[in-house]
Design a protein around this motif. Structure first.
Motif, PDB file in Angstrom:
ATOM      1  N   GLY A   1       0.794  -1.217   0.000  1.00 63.24           N
ATOM      2  CA  GLY A   1       0.000   0.000   0.000  1.00 63.24           C
ATOM      3  C   GLY A   1       0.825   1.265   0.000  1.00 63.24           C
ATOM      4  N   ASN A   2       2.135   1.141  -0.274  1.00 73.01           N
ATOM      5  CA  ASN A   2       3.001   2.318  -0.282  1.00 73.01           C
ATOM      6  C   ASN A   2       2.617   3.310  -1.366  1.00 73.01           C
ATOM      7  N   CYS A   3       2.177   2.801  -2.517  1.00 77.12           N
ATOM      8  CA  CYS A   3       1.750   3.660  -3.618  1.00 77.12           C
ATOM      9  C   CYS A   3       0.631   2.930  -4.373  1.00 77.12           C
ATOM     10  N   VAL A   4      -0.356   3.706  -4.814  1.00 78.43           N
ATOM     11  CA  VAL A   4      -1.564   3.105  -5.394  1.00 78.43           C
ATOM     12  C   VAL A   4      -2.071   3.962  -6.537  1.00 78.43           C
ATOM     13  N   ILE A   5      -2.565   3.323  -7.599  1.00 76.56           N
ATOM     14  CA  ILE A   5      -3.239   4.019  -8.689  1.00 76.56           C
ATOM     15  C   ILE A   5      -4.592   3.364  -8.894  1.00 76.56           C
ATOM     16  N   THR A   6      -5.639   4.199  -8.931  1.00 73.87           N
ATOM     17  CA  THR A   6      -6.994   3.726  -9.192  1.00 73.87           C
ATOM     18  C   THR A   6      -7.490   4.338 -10.491  1.00 73.87           C
ATOM     19  N   THR A   7      -8.033   3.516 -11.369  1.00 72.07           N
ATOM     20  CA  THR A   7      -8.493   3.949 -12.681  1.00 72.07           C
ATOM     21  C   THR A   7      -9.941   3.517 -12.890  1.00 72.07           C
TER      22      THR A   7
END
Length: 385
Positions: free
Chosen positions: A373-379
């Protein structure tokens, strides 16, 4: 800002690709995507490659430049996108930005990783290098984070251990209908619960495999998309976010702040909310992550995602089908390709090209997670109107 469309997609066979290396896998997906979109290679303005560790796994760098040569896509601008295990989602964001900004009229994104030639220990060590040095030097790996979090979640929310096994069972069943999935076999709850312990309480079937593979998407302005096809998807919402790099500094280990914030941004941009999503691809590197993302994205209240899984709500015939592709659990997890492959599945679902995995979907979401969960992208993607 003109809407950004996706007009083509491809995915190689995921699994153990003996005798093939990262350049072979990237070229395979790239060529297939060009053909699917009906785009000539020399019409590509920008070429992005999502890849976490070709240097560490193969001693190979400069992969975007080499791919441009292999595809005969010169003089396209090339760039490698590395955001650990969310490199694929970060690649979608970068490709979207290149088109949305007006810098490119045709952007090809290819994600890939070659991993299976390394031993499990060697591959795990490469992946563990994304953890904070203070954690890494104590031997902390992502599986250990997953085990600790799963134990805390099960005890805190009184969730049955079987609920995690049912995530694996569901995703394996979906993978049976994905011809490119690494594992195309059904399992049952008993098999999952009796498999070897990896990080208590998580067992072998709670973890995704080490995988070789590649996937690709073709992005362009919507006005250009109409010149190629009537069947395309539009990216209506996209956002990225980070959380603390040191996991134990988080106020609540069962809340993935990057998921919450990136989801919030994607929803706001699209004008959509959790109830509008018809199908979702979540980053189930471990089964517990499917629960945490469901809750972070608003599909369930905190501590209650397991109840929806128990009810069958996330199955293909349920209220919100999740990981119709088989997810990372069954489809496989070639690091740089995974987020792109999520996008491929959502694209195929909303344009009606998912074959036996097809569900009734006009609006889809994919969430790609880096590290724990350090970096996340939601599309968010929607079918063309």
């Amino acid at each position: 800002m003109e809407p950004v469309a996706i007009i083509g997609a491809s995915m190689t066979q995921f699994g153990q690709r003996e005798g093939e290396w990262i350049q072979d896998l990237l070229a395979e997906a790239g060529i297939e995507c060009l053909e699917d979109a009906g785009v000539d290679a020399d019409d590509v303005d920008h070429l992005y490659v999502s890849n976490m560790a070709s240097g560490e796994f193969e001693g190979q760098t400069g992969v975007p430049n080499a791919l441009a040569h292999d595809l005969d896509a010169m003089p396209a601008y090339t760039q490698r996108v590395d955001q650990t295990s969310s490199s694929g989602g970060a690649g979608i964001y970068a490709a979207w930005q290149s088109v949305a900004s007006g810098a490119s009229e045709m952007t090809l994104l290819v994600g890939g990783e070659k991993m299976t030639h390394k031993t499990t220990g060697e591959a795990t060590d490469v992946i563990a290098s994304l953890t904070h040095p203070a954690e890494y030097k104590h031997g902390v790996t992502l599986p250990s984070f997953a085990g600790l979090t799963a134990r805390h979640y099960l005890e805190r929310f009184d969730a049955p251990r079987e609920s995690l096994a049912k995530v694996a069972v569901k995703n394996h069943e979906n993978g049976v209908d994905n011809p490119n999935a690494q594992f195309q076999k059904k399992i049952d709850v008993e098999t999952a619960l009796e498999s070897p312990i990896v990080a208590d309480p998580l067992r072998l079937y709670d973890f995704c495999p080490i995988t070789d593979g590649s996937a690709a998407l073709m992005l362009c302005p919507e006005s250009v998309a109409r010149e190629y096809t009537d069947e395309y998807a539009v990216i209506t919402g996209i956002d990225g976010a980070t959380d603390t790099h040191v996991v134990h500094e988080r106020e609540d280990p069962t809340v993935m702040g990057g998921v919450v914030e990136s989801g919030k941004g994607a929803y706001e941009m699209s004008g959509r909310g959790p109830d509008d999503i018809d199908v979702a691809e979540l980053h189930d590197m471990f089964t517990i992550l499917e629960f945490l993302q469901m809750e972070g994205l608003g599909f369930a209240e905190q501590g209650e995602a397991w109840k929806l899984v128990e009810e069958g709500y996330t199955e293909r015939d349920g209220g919100l089908p999740i990981n119709t592709s088989g997810g990372l659990k069954s489809k496989g997890h070639p690091l740089g390709a995974s987020g792109v492959a999520q996008g491929v599945e959502i694209y195929e679902q909303v344009v009606g090209e998912a074959g036996p995995r097809q569900v009734d979907a006009d609006v889809g979401l994919c969430c790609n997670v880096g590290g724990f969960g350090n970096c996340v992208i939601t599309t968010i993607m929607e079918a063309a109107q």
